[in-house]
Design a protein around this motif. Structure first.
Motif, PDB file in Angstrom:
ATOM      1  N   VAL A  25       0.852  -1.182   0.000  1.00 15.13           N
ATOM      2  CA  VAL A  25       0.000   0.000   0.000  1.00 15.13           C
ATOM      3  C   VAL A  25       0.892   1.238   0.000  1.00 15.13           C
ATOM      4  O   VAL A  25       1.826   1.338   0.805  1.00 15.13           O
ATOM      5  CB  VAL A  25      -0.918  -0.001   1.247  1.00 15.13           C
ATOM      6  N   TRP A  26       0.622   2.165  -0.925  1.00 14.93           N
ATOM      7  CA  TRP A  26       1.335   3.444  -0.940  1.00 14.93           C
ATOM      8  C   TRP A  26       0.443   4.425  -0.187  1.00 14.93           C
ATOM      9  O   TRP A  26      -0.511   4.964  -0.714  1.00 14.93           O
ATOM     10  CB  TRP A  26       1.592   3.911  -2.378  1.00 14.93           C
ATOM     11  N   ASP A  27       0.762   4.593   1.092  1.00 16.60           N
ATOM     12  CA  ASP A  27      -0.068   5.410   1.972  1.00 16.60           C
ATOM     13  C   ASP A  27       0.779   6.455   2.670  1.00 16.60           C
ATOM     14  O   ASP A  27       1.967   6.591   2.388  1.00 16.60           O
ATOM     15  CB  ASP A  27      -0.800   4.517   2.982  1.00 16.60           C
ATOM     16  N   GLY A  28       0.155   7.196   3.557  1.00 15.81           N
ATOM     17  CA  GLY A  28       0.883   8.208   4.306  1.00 15.81           C
ATOM     18  C   GLY A  28       1.098   9.509   3.555  1.00 15.81           C
ATOM     19  O   GLY A  28       1.782  10.404   4.038  1.00 15.81           O
ATOM     20  N   VAL A  29       0.503   9.652   2.376  1.00 18.66           N
ATOM     21  CA  VAL A  29       0.644  10.880   1.586  1.00 18.66           C
ATOM     22  C   VAL A  29      -0.236  11.955   2.231  1.00 18.66           C
ATOM     23  O   VAL A  29      -1.442  11.780   2.356  1.00 18.66           O
ATOM     24  CB  VAL A  29       0.240  10.633   0.115  1.00 18.66           C
ATOM     25  N   ARG A  30       0.384  13.053   2.637  1.00 17.92           N
ATOM     26  CA  ARG A  30      -0.345  14.109   3.339  1.00 17.92           C
ATOM     27  C   ARG A  30      -0.180  15.477   2.677  1.00 17.92           C
ATOM     28  O   ARG A  30      -0.119  16.503   3.326  1.00 17.92           O
ATOM     29  CB  ARG A  30       0.099  14.195   4.811  1.00 17.92           C
ATOM     30  N   ASN A  31      -0.093  15.461   1.373  1.00 14.22           N
ATOM     31  CA  ASN A  31      -0.019  16.691   0.595  1.00 14.22           C
ATOM     32  C   ASN A  31      -1.197  16.658  -0.381  1.00 14.22           C
ATOM     33  O   ASN A  31      -1.432  15.639  -1.026  1.00 14.22           O
ATOM     34  CB  ASN A  31       1.316  16.737  -0.156  1.00 14.22           C
ATOM     35  N   PHE A  32      -1.923  17.766  -0.483  1.00 17.22           N
ATOM     36  CA  PHE A  32      -3.135  17.784  -1.305  1.00 17.22           C
ATOM     37  C   PHE A  32      -2.856  17.517  -2.778  1.00 17.22           C
ATOM     38  O   PHE A  32      -3.584  16.766  -3.429  1.00 17.22           O
ATOM     39  CB  PHE A  32      -3.890  19.102  -1.126  1.00 17.22           C
ATOM     40  N   GLN A  33      -1.791  18.096  -3.321  1.00 18.97           N
ATOM     41  CA  GLN A  33      -1.478  17.871  -4.734  1.00 18.97           C
ATOM     42  C   GLN A  33      -1.088  16.417  -4.976  1.00 18.97           C
ATOM     43  O   GLN A  33      -1.554  15.790  -5.937  1.00 18.97           O
ATOM     44  CB  GLN A  33      -0.359  18.802  -5.212  1.00 18.97           C
ATOM     45  N   PHE A  69      -8.205   4.067  -2.551  1.00 24.04           N
ATOM     46  CA  PHE A  69      -9.072   3.609  -1.465  1.00 24.04           C
ATOM     47  C   PHE A  69      -8.671   4.403  -0.227  1.00 24.04           C
ATOM     48  O   PHE A  69      -7.612   5.040  -0.216  1.00 24.04           O
ATOM     49  CB  PHE A  69      -8.945   2.093  -1.253  1.00 24.04           C
ATOM     50  N   PRO A  70      -9.493   4.409   0.826  1.00 23.13           N
ATOM     51  CA  PRO A  70      -9.148   5.192   2.017  1.00 23.13           C
ATOM     52  C   PRO A  70      -7.809   4.737   2.607  1.00 23.13           C
ATOM     53  O   PRO A  70      -7.543   3.535   2.711  1.00 23.13           O
ATOM     54  CB  PRO A  70     -10.301   4.906   2.980  1.00 23.13           C
ATOM     55  N   ASP A  71      -6.987   5.696   2.975  1.00 21.46           N
ATOM     56  CA  ASP A  71      -5.702   5.408   3.606  1.00 21.46           C
ATOM     57  C   ASP A  71      -5.975   4.658   4.918  1.00 21.46           C
ATOM     58  O   ASP A  71      -6.727   5.139   5.758  1.00 21.46           O
ATOM     59  CB  ASP A  71      -4.964   6.723   3.880  1.00 21.46           C
ATOM     60  N   PRO A  72      -5.363   3.477   5.110  1.00 19.48           N
ATOM     61  CA  PRO A  72      -5.614   2.698   6.320  1.00 19.48           C
ATOM     62  C   PRO A  72      -5.224   3.428   7.611  1.00 19.48           C
ATOM     63  O   PRO A  72      -5.747   3.124   8.677  1.00 19.48           O
ATOM     64  CB  PRO A  72      -4.753   1.445   6.142  1.00 19.48           C
ATOM     65  N   LYS A  73      -4.316   4.399   7.504  1.00 22.11           N
ATOM     66  CA  LYS A  73      -3.858   5.131   8.687  1.00 22.11           C
ATOM     67  C   LYS A  73      -4.710   6.358   8.987  1.00 22.11           C
ATOM     68  O   LYS A  73      -4.686   6.874  10.096  1.00 22.11           O
ATOM     69  CB  LYS A  73      -2.398   5.548   8.509  1.00 22.11           C
ATOM     70  N   ASP A  74      -5.428   6.847   7.970  1.00 22.54           N
ATOM     71  CA  ASP A  74      -6.265   8.041   8.134  1.00 22.54           C
ATOM     72  C   ASP A  74      -7.214   8.109   6.954  1.00 22.54           C
ATOM     73  O   ASP A  74      -6.825   8.498   5.852  1.00 22.54           O
ATOM     74  CB  ASP A  74      -5.393   9.295   8.194  1.00 22.54           C
ATOM     75  N   ASP A  75      -8.482   7.739   7.174  1.00 20.83           N
ATOM     76  CA  ASP A  75      -9.412   7.627   6.050  1.00 20.83           C
ATOM     77  C   ASP A  75      -9.862   8.969   5.469  1.00 20.83           C
ATOM     78  O   ASP A  75     -10.630   9.006   4.524  1.00 20.83           O
ATOM     79  CB  ASP A  75     -10.607   6.741   6.382  1.00 20.83           C
ATOM     80  N   ALA A  76      -9.328  10.071   5.984  1.00 29.26           N
ATOM     81  CA  ALA A  76      -9.559  11.370   5.353  1.00 29.26           C
ATOM     82  C   ALA A  76      -8.660  11.520   4.116  1.00 29.26           C
ATOM     83  O   ALA A  76      -8.857  12.416   3.304  1.00 29.26           O
ATOM     84  CB  ALA A  76      -9.287  12.500   6.342  1.00 29.26           C
ATOM     85  N   TRP A  77      -7.672  10.643   3.997  1.00 27.98           N
ATOM     86  CA  TRP A  77      -6.725  10.648   2.883  1.00 27.98           C
ATOM     87  C   TRP A  77      -6.912   9.369   2.081  1.00 27.98           C
ATOM     88  O   TRP A  77      -7.690   8.504   2.449  1.00 27.98           O
ATOM     89  CB  TRP A  77      -5.295  10.777   3.409  1.00 27.98           C
ATOM     90  N   ILE A  78      -6.162   9.249   0.982  1.00 23.13           N
ATOM     91  CA  ILE A  78      -6.289   8.056   0.153  1.00 23.13           C
ATOM     92  C   ILE A  78      -4.940   7.373  -0.048  1.00 23.13           C
ATOM     93  O   ILE A  78      -3.880   7.957   0.211  1.00 23.13           O
ATOM     94  CB  ILE A  78      -6.938   8.354  -1.222  1.00 23.13           C
ATOM     95  N   ALA A  79      -5.006   6.147  -0.525  1.00 27.03           N
ATOM     96  CA  ALA A  79      -3.825   5.341  -0.824  1.00 27.03           C
ATOM     97  C   ALA A  79      -4.096   4.570  -2.107  1.00 27.03           C
ATOM     98  O   ALA A  79      -5.227   4.530  -2.594  1.00 27.03           O
ATOM     99  CB  ALA A  79      -3.549   4.375   0.332  1.00 27.03           C
ATOM    100  N   VAL A  80      -3.051   3.983  -2.663  1.00 26.87           N
ATOM    101  CA  VAL A  80      -3.166   3.048  -3.778  1.00 26.87           C
ATOM    102  C   VAL A  80      -2.301   1.849  -3.425  1.00 26.87           C
ATOM    103  O   VAL A  80      -1.507   1.900  -2.489  1.00 26.87           O
ATOM    104  CB  VAL A  80      -2.707   3.654  -5.132  1.00 26.87           C
TER     105      VAL A  80
END
Length: 132
Positions: A25-33, A69-80
């Motif tokens: 999972v590519w998660d943890g992205v916390r930048n809007f762009q 899909f929703p980021d497993p660490k924070d569902d306000a963000w997304i992951a692939v």
């Protein structure tokens, strides 16, 4: 088809770590762009894996294996989800990229802090050739 680059600090998560899992999972992205770019990723899109930090080089190729899909660490963000495909024969360094005039518009040179970046097909093909 879209073409991408993801960046990771090898001390935190390296190409070797990724290959050991084969798919992750590519998660943890916390930048809007960067989040917006994750939303644009489609199943099967090719993705360069770039080591940031001291190494500063494209080291491998992955593929999008699951769209947003929703980021497993924070569902306000997304992951692939990405799947490792292969290591480049020759890492393409940041110096190599900067020395190639045809890559002067590469988003990573203009938005160096983003961890997810789009590429044009011509840029992807040239970088792939440079790493072969």
């Amino acid at each position: 088809m879209n073409y991408w680059m993801v960046k990771s600090e090898p001390g935190s998560y390296s190409w070797e770590d990724f290959v050991a899992k084969n798919e992750d999972v590519w998660d943890g992205v916390r930048n809007f762009q960067a989040r917006n770019y994750l939303r644009e990723m489609r199943l099967g899109d090719p993705v360069f894996f770039y080591h940031s930090g001291k190494e500063k080089a494209i080291v491998g190729i992955a593929e999008v294996s699951q769209e947003q899909f929703p980021d497993p660490k924070d569902d306000a963000w997304i992951a692939v989800k990405l799947t490792a495909k292969r290591q480049l024969k020759t890492p393409v360094t940041l110096a190599d990229i900067k020395a190639e005039d045809r890559l002067s518009e590469l988003p990573m040179l203009k938005q160096s802090r983003l961890s997810v970046l789009p590429l044009r097909k011509e840029e992807f093909d040239l970088l792939l050739k440079m790493g072969s």
